[in-house]
Design a protein around this motif. Sequence first.
Motif, PDB file in Angstrom:
ATOM      1  N   LEU A   1       2.767   8.240   1.136  1.00  0.00           N
ATOM      2  CA  LEU A   1       2.000   9.234   0.667  1.00  0.00           C
ATOM      3  C   LEU A   1       1.929  10.248   1.916  1.00  0.00           C
ATOM      4  CD1 LEU A   1      -0.870   8.118  -1.843  1.00  0.00           C
ATOM      5  CD2 LEU A   1       1.091   9.004  -2.204  1.00  0.00           C
ATOM      6  N   ALA A   2       1.794   9.580   3.140  1.00  0.00           N
ATOM      7  CA  ALA A   2       1.535  10.382   4.420  1.00  0.00           C
ATOM      8  C   ALA A   2       2.847  10.765   4.890  1.00  0.00           C
ATOM      9  CB  ALA A   2       1.395   9.429   5.366  1.00  0.00           C
ATOM     10  N   GLU A   3       4.001  10.188   4.578  1.00  0.00           N
ATOM     11  CA  GLU A   3       5.293  10.705   5.071  1.00  0.00           C
ATOM     12  C   GLU A   3       6.205  11.228   4.071  1.00  0.00           C
ATOM     13  OE1 GLU A   3       5.925  10.979   8.179  1.00  0.00           O
ATOM     14  OE2 GLU A   3       4.081   9.873   8.681  1.00  0.00           O
TER      15      GLU A   3
ATOM     16  N   ARG B   1       8.908  10.504  -2.398  1.00  0.00           N
ATOM     17  CA  ARG B   1       7.930  11.445  -3.326  1.00  0.00           C
ATOM     18  C   ARG B   1       8.152  12.862  -3.114  1.00  0.00           C
ATOM     19  NH1 ARG B   1       2.675  13.802  -1.565  1.00  0.00           N
ATOM     20  NH2 ARG B   1       3.567  13.263   0.582  1.00  0.00           N
TER      21      ARG B   1
ATOM     22  N   SER C   1       0.695  -1.110   0.236  1.00  0.00           N
ATOM     23  CA  SER C   1      -0.040  -0.007  -0.058  1.00  0.00           C
ATOM     24  C   SER C   1       0.909   1.184  -0.037  1.00  0.00           C
ATOM     25  CB  SER C   1      -1.076   0.047   1.465  1.00  0.00           C
ATOM     26  OG  SER C   1      -1.456   1.291   1.384  1.00  0.00           O
ATOM     27  N   VAL C   2       0.515   2.333  -0.834  1.00  0.00           N
ATOM     28  CA  VAL C   2       1.040   3.732  -0.722  1.00  0.00           C
ATOM     29  C   VAL C   2       0.746   4.549   0.482  1.00  0.00           C
ATOM     30  CG1 VAL C   2       1.352   3.457  -3.048  1.00  0.00           C
ATOM     31  CG2 VAL C   2      -0.622   4.560  -2.173  1.00  0.00           C
ATOM     32  N   GLU C   3       0.026   4.103   1.348  1.00  0.00           N
ATOM     33  CA  GLU C   3      -0.542   5.154   2.528  1.00  0.00           C
ATOM     34  C   GLU C   3       0.643   5.679   3.065  1.00  0.00           C
ATOM     35  OE1 GLU C   3      -3.275   3.216   5.143  1.00  0.00           O
ATOM     36  OE2 GLU C   3      -4.291   2.308   3.507  1.00  0.00           O
ATOM     37  N   ALA C   4       1.626   4.985   3.767  1.00  0.00           N
ATOM     38  CA  ALA C   4       2.718   5.265   4.563  1.00  0.00           C
ATOM     39  C   ALA C   4       3.592   6.134   3.644  1.00  0.00           C
ATOM     40  CB  ALA C   4       3.752   4.249   4.991  1.00  0.00           C
TER      41      ALA C   4
ATOM     42  N   LYS D   1       7.629  -1.806   8.312  1.00  0.00           N
ATOM     43  CA  LYS D   1       6.899  -0.789   9.329  1.00  0.00           C
ATOM     44  C   LYS D   1       8.142  -0.002  10.055  1.00  0.00           C
ATOM     45  CE  LYS D   1       2.904  -2.279   8.808  1.00  0.00           C
ATOM     46  NZ  LYS D   1       2.377  -1.973   7.656  1.00  0.00           N
TER      47      LYS D   1
ATOM     48  N   GLY E   1      -3.559   2.477  -5.579  1.00  0.00           N
ATOM     49  CA  GLY E   1      -3.326   2.384  -4.180  1.00  0.00           C
ATOM     50  C   GLY E   1      -2.366   1.534  -3.881  1.00  0.00           C
ATOM     51  N   ARG E   2      -1.669   1.089  -4.793  1.00  0.00           N
ATOM     52  CA  ARG E   2      -0.339  -0.003  -4.667  1.00  0.00           C
ATOM     53  C   ARG E   2       0.788   0.856  -5.315  1.00  0.00           C
ATOM     54  NH1 ARG E   2      -1.547  -3.389  -0.602  1.00  0.00           N
ATOM     55  NH2 ARG E   2      -0.029  -4.867  -1.796  1.00  0.00           N
TER      56      ARG E   2
ATOM     57  N   ILE F   1       2.622   4.305  -8.907  1.00  0.00           N
ATOM     58  CA  ILE F   1       1.417   4.122  -7.886  1.00  0.00           C
ATOM     59  C   ILE F   1       0.331   3.646  -9.146  1.00  0.00           C
ATOM     60  CG2 ILE F   1      -0.309   5.139  -6.437  1.00  0.00           C
ATOM     61  CD1 ILE F   1       2.074   6.887  -5.532  1.00  0.00           C
TER      62      ILE F   1
END
Length: 142
Positions: A20-22, A38, A15-18, A132, A104-105, A101
Motif C-alpha cells: 500500500l505504501a509503495e 496496485r 501484511s499489505v503495508e509495503a 524486505k 490487512g493481509r 486484500i
Amino acid sequence: MGHRARGFNRVDCGSVEALLAEGRAVVRYGDIDVVVVRTGKALFAFEDRCPHLGRPMTQALVTGKCVVCHRHGQRFDLVSGNRVGNGRGPQSQLRVFVAEIEDGRLWLSTPNQPMTGAARPPAGKQDGGIRKGSVRPDRDSR
C-alpha cells in the motif's frame, strides 16, 4: 480489493503495508517469487520471471492492465497472462495470480486450476511473506 474471483491454493503472503505504501512488492508463493502491483483500486500479481527470457520482471513497467518486460519490451495481459501484440520470441504466457486484500493481509491464489509439483505452496505453509527491500514504486499506482 482483488480484481478476480478467488482461486485455488490460497496463501497468506503477509501484511499489505509495503504494498500500500509503495504500490509494488515481491512476495513468495511457495517457491515462486511473485510481483504484486496496485494500480488505482486494482491489484495484479504475476510471476517474477519473464516466460520468454527467464529474467526477473521486478522492474517491469505496468501500464493499464498490461506489464511490459523491461529486458525485451514484450507486453503481457495482467488478467490472462497472454502475450499482447507481436513481440519477439516464441508465443509465451506469463503466470498470473489472483491477488486479494483481506483484514490487512495480502492473499494470493492461482486463477483457474490447482498448481502441481514444485509450484505448489508447501503443505501447511500459509505465510508466503513479503521480502524486505524488494519494493519499487510503480508509476501507475499514484
